[in-house]
Design an enzyme around this catalytic site. Structure first.
Site, PDB file in Angstrom:
ATOM      1  CG  HIS A 195      18.345 -18.869  19.051  1.00  0.00           C
ATOM      2  ND1 HIS A 195      18.262 -19.070  20.405  1.00  0.00           N
ATOM      3  CD2 HIS A 195      18.083 -17.540  18.848  1.00  0.00           C
ATOM      4  CE1 HIS A 195      17.967 -17.921  21.016  1.00  0.00           C
ATOM      5  NE2 HIS A 195      17.869 -16.981  20.098  1.00  0.00           N
ATOM      6  CG  ASP A 214      20.115 -10.495  17.903  1.00  0.00           C
ATOM      7  OD1 ASP A 214      20.270 -11.226  18.907  1.00  0.00           O
ATOM      8  OD2 ASP A 214      19.026  -9.977  17.599  1.00  0.00           O
ATOM      9  CG  ASP A 243      20.928  -8.502  21.071  1.00  0.00           C
ATOM     10  OD1 ASP A 243      21.939  -9.229  20.957  1.00  0.00           O
ATOM     11  OD2 ASP A 243      19.889  -8.711  20.419  1.00  0.00           O
ATOM     12  CB  THR A 266      17.492  -5.902  17.056  1.00  0.00           C
ATOM     13  OG1 THR A 266      17.780  -6.928  18.009  1.00  0.00           O
ATOM     14  CG2 THR A 266      18.606  -4.874  17.065  1.00  0.00           C
ATOM     15  CG  HIS A 288      19.030 -14.984  24.306  1.00  0.00           C
ATOM     16  ND1 HIS A 288      18.136 -13.938  24.289  1.00  0.00           N
ATOM     17  CD2 HIS A 288      19.062 -15.464  23.022  1.00  0.00           C
ATOM     18  CE1 HIS A 288      17.646 -13.790  23.075  1.00  0.00           C
ATOM     19  NE2 HIS A 288      18.186 -14.711  22.288  1.00  0.00           N
ATOM     20  CG  ASP A 348      19.701 -14.397  18.396  1.00  0.00           C
ATOM     21  OD1 ASP A 348      20.145 -14.615  19.530  1.00  0.00           O
ATOM     22  OD2 ASP A 348      18.489 -14.500  18.112  1.00  0.00           O
ATOM     23  CB  SER A 394      16.582  -9.055  20.767  1.00  0.00           C
ATOM     24  OG  SER A 394      17.507 -10.095  20.611  1.00  0.00           O
ATOM     25  CD  GLU A 404      19.262  -7.487  14.495  1.00  0.00           C
ATOM     26  OE1 GLU A 404      18.434  -7.320  13.588  1.00  0.00           O
ATOM     27  OE2 GLU A 404      19.072  -8.258  15.447  1.00  0.00           O
TER      28      GLU A 404
END
Length: 531
Positions: free
Chosen positions: A360, A68, A397, A181, A492, A356, A118, A351
Site C-alpha cells: 500500500h 496479507d 487474502d 484478517t 489491492h 499488505d 481482507s 497472519e
C-alpha cells in the site's frame, strides 16, 4: 474397499514403472548432456517425490498462514530476493512453502466486489461462504455499517468450531489483532473499522453492537452464550499489535513504550487488558520482547501479547522498536509450543499483515522482506510438527497491483534497474530514462527515503508517473517504486492468488477454487462440523 486399495497400489506401481521406463527411454534416446543436466535430474526427482505421496485426509492440527496481500508477483520477487540475499542469482530458489506438494489457485472476489478486501476474503476462509466487502463474520445479507443487520446474519468460524471441539486455538498477526484478517476468526461486525468503541457510530453503540476488541476479550463468554450448554476455555494464544484499542483514552494507562502522548483510544474508560487478566488470572499478558521470552510454554495456558500501539514493526525495522518485538517466526514457535500441550490438537491462524502495508505504501522492499519472514515462520512450523498429523495451509487474502516487468538478465537485482541480457548498463525506456523491474500500476509513486519504515512515505506528497532514476539507488531499503496512476495508497488487485498445502488433506488443494473452499479443507481435516 480391498479392490480399491489394490487398484491404487497397482496404479502407483504402474506410475513408478512408467517413470522407470521413461528414464530408461531417456537414457537411450536423449543425449547425455540432456539427461545429466541439473535441470533435467532435478525435475525428474520432483516427479518421483510426488509419486510417493500418502493419501491421508484427517489431521490432528491445522495451521493456516495468511500472507496479507501476497499475490503471485510478490511470491516470485520474494523468492528471487531471498536467493540474492544468500549470494545466488535468485530465480532458481523456492520460498519454504513453495516446496509443498499441493497447490491451487484461489479466486478472491467478494459477493459485491470484483477486487476484494481482507474482511470479506478472510470471512470466506473462516466460514465457508463468501460475503460483502468490509464486513466481519457475517453473511452477504448484512448492510455495512448498520448494526441492526448483524443479528441473524452471524456465521460460525473454523476457530469457534475448533474451540467447541475441545482443540486449543491461537491467533497471530503482525498487524493490529483487531484488524480485518485476525478479527474474522473471532468477531461479528457490520464494519471492519469498528476496532474499538471510539470507532463506532453512537447509534450502533446504543443498539448494543460490540466493538471488535471487546469481542476478542469476551470471546469465551460470547461463544458459550450463543451455544447454550457449551463449555469452552477461550483462545489460548493471541499475539499481535493494536494495544490502543484495548486501553482507555487516558495517558495514565500508557504502556512503557507508548509512542503517542495518549496511547489508548477507548472512550468508554474500560481497560480491556485488565479485564482479560481478570478472566485468565494465570494467563500471561505481555507487551515486549523480554516478557515474551520469559513465557514458560510448558505451564502457560493462555497468553495475550500486544507488542505495539498500532501495527507491529515491519520485519526489516523490527530491531528499532522501543521495547523490542518478537518476529513472526518467534511468535509462531511460541504459539505451537503452547498449543501442542493439548493432546486433542489445535487450530492456529498466523497472519503476516505487513506485506499488505508495504505494498500500500509503494515499498516493494518492505513487502518482500516481510514475505521472506513469513516463509521462515512456515519453515519453523513445519519443523516443529508431525507432517502426518498437521495440515499446513499457506495462502493470501488478495494480491496487489504489483508487477515484474522488462527484460532483466538472470541474476539482475530484483530491486534494481533493468539491465538486459549481455549488458552491464541499465536499459533505457522510450523516454530515455532507466526503469526498475518492480513497479506498481497505481499508488503514491517514487520516493527515495532514508528510513526503512515504508509508512514514512505517507508524510511525502504523491509522486506518481515516470521519474528520472539515473542517480537513484533503487536497491536501498527506503526506495519506493514508481506508480502509473496517482493514488493516496496503492490498491489491492483482483486476480487469483495461490494456496500451498502439506499434510493430511493437503491433496484437496488442486485446480482453481473459490476462496471459501479453504474453510471446507480445514473442516474435512479436523471434522469440525461433526462435533
Amino acid at each position: 474397499m480391498k479392490a480399491s486399495r489394490a487398484t491404487n497400489k497397482w496404479a502407483a506401481k504402474s506410475s513408478i514403472l512408467a517413470l522407470a521406463v521413461s528414464a530408461s527411454l531417456h537414457a537411450s534416446v536423449l543425449p547425455e548432456h540432456q539427461t545429466k543436466s541439473q535441470w533435467f535430474t532435478d525435475a525428474q526427482a520432483n516427479i518421483s517425490e510426488k509419486l510417493t505421496l500418502n493419501n491421508q485426509l484427517k489431521a490432528k492440527n491445522v495451521i493456516l498462514f495468511v500472507g496479507d496481500g501476497m499475490g503471485i508477483s510478490t511470491l516470485t520477487s520474494s523468492r528471487i530476493l531471498q536467493g540474492q540475499q544468500n549470494g545466488q542469482s535468485g530465480e532458481e530458489g523456492y520460498l519454504s512453502f513453495e516446496k509443498f506438494n499441493h497447490t491451487a489457485l484461489v479466486k478472491t472476489y467478494n459477493v459485491d466486489a470484483q477486487t476484494p478486501d481482507s474482511a470479506g476474503t478472510m470471512t470466506a476462509m473462516m466460514s465457508g461462504i463468501k460475503t460483502d466487502v468490509g464486513v466481519i463474520g457475517v453473511d452477504e445479507d448484512i448492510e455495512r455499517g448498520n448494526c441492526a443487520t448483524v443479528a441473524g446474519n452471524e456465521v460460525v468460524t473454523a476457530l469457534e468450531l475448533a474451540e467447541i471441539k475441545g482443540l486449543s486455538t491461537g491467533i497471530i498477526s503482525t498487524a493490529r489483532i483487531t484488524h480485518a484478517t485476525p478479527a474474522a476468526t473471532y468477531a461479528k461486525s457490520a464494519d471492519r473499522n469498528w476496532e474499538d468503541v471510539s470507532d463506532m457510530p453512537e447509534d450502533a453503540v446504543n443498539a448494543g453492537c460490540k466493538d471488535i476488541a471487546d469481542q476478542l476479550v469476551n470471546f469465551e463468554r460470547n461463544l458459550e452464550k450463543r451455544y447454550a450448554g457449551t463449555d469452552v476455555n477461550g483462545i489460548e494464544v493471541v499475539l499481535g499489535g493494536g494495544r490502543r484499542h484495548f486501553l482507555p483514552k487516558d495517558e495514565t494507562f500508557n504502556s512503557a513504550d507508548a509512542s503517542s502522548s495518549v496511547e489508548g483510544d477507548r472512550t468508554d474508560g474500560r481497560d480491556l487488558t485488565a479485564e482479560w487478566q481478570q478472566q485468565y488470572p494465570s494467563g500471561k499478558y505481555v507487551t515486549d520482547q523480554t516478557s515474551f521470552n520469559a513465557i514458560d510454554t510448558n505451564t502457560t495456558k493462555h497468553v495475550f501479547g500486544l507488542f505495539n500501539e498500532s501495527h507491529m514493526q515491519y520485519e526489516a525495522d523490527r530491531t528499532n522498536d522501543i521495547a523490542g518485538e518478537p518476529s513472526l517466526t518467534m511468535m509462531t514457535e511460541k504459539a505451537i509450543e503452547i498449543l501442542d500441550n493439548n493432546n486433542k490438537g489445535f487450530f492456529l491462524m498466523v497472519e503476516s499483515g505487513r506485506i499488505d502495508h508495504g505494498h500500500h505504501a509503494g515499498s516493494a522492499y518492505n513487502a518482500l522482506t516481510d514475505t521472506i519472514e513469513l516463509a521462515k515462520a512456515v519453515e519453523k512450523a513445519y519443523s516443529m510438527t508431525n507432517p502426518e498429523e498437521t495440515l499446513i495451509i499457506v495462502t493470501a487474502d488478495h494480491g496487489h497491483v504489483f508487477t515484474i516487468a522488462g527484460y532483466p538478465k538472470r541474476g539482475n537485482p530484483i530491486l534494481g534497474k533493468v539491465v538486459g541480457v549481455g549488458s552491464t548498463e541499465a536499459s533505457l525506456a522510450s523516454d530515455g530514462k532507466p526503469y526498475t523491474t518492480l513497479g506498481y500500476a497505481n499508488g503514491r509513486g517514487m520516493m527515495s527515503l532514508s528510513t526503512t519504515n515504508a509508512d514514512d512515505g505517507y508524510d511525502s506528497p504523491v509522486n506518481a508517473g515516470r521519474k528520472d532514476l539515473t542517480a537513484i539507488i533503487t536497491t536501498d531499503s527506503g526506495f519506493h517504486q514508481e506508480a502509473l496512476i496517482p493514488k493516496s495508497s496503492e490498491t489491492h488487485s483482483g486476480e487469483d492468488i495461490s494456496l500451498h498445502a502439506t499434510g493430511p488433506g493437503a491433496q484437496l488443494a488442486q485446480g482453481v477454487i473459490e476462496q471459501n473452499v479453504v474453510f471446507h479443507m480445514i473442516n474435512q481435516a479436523l471434522e469440525l462440523i461433526k462435533e
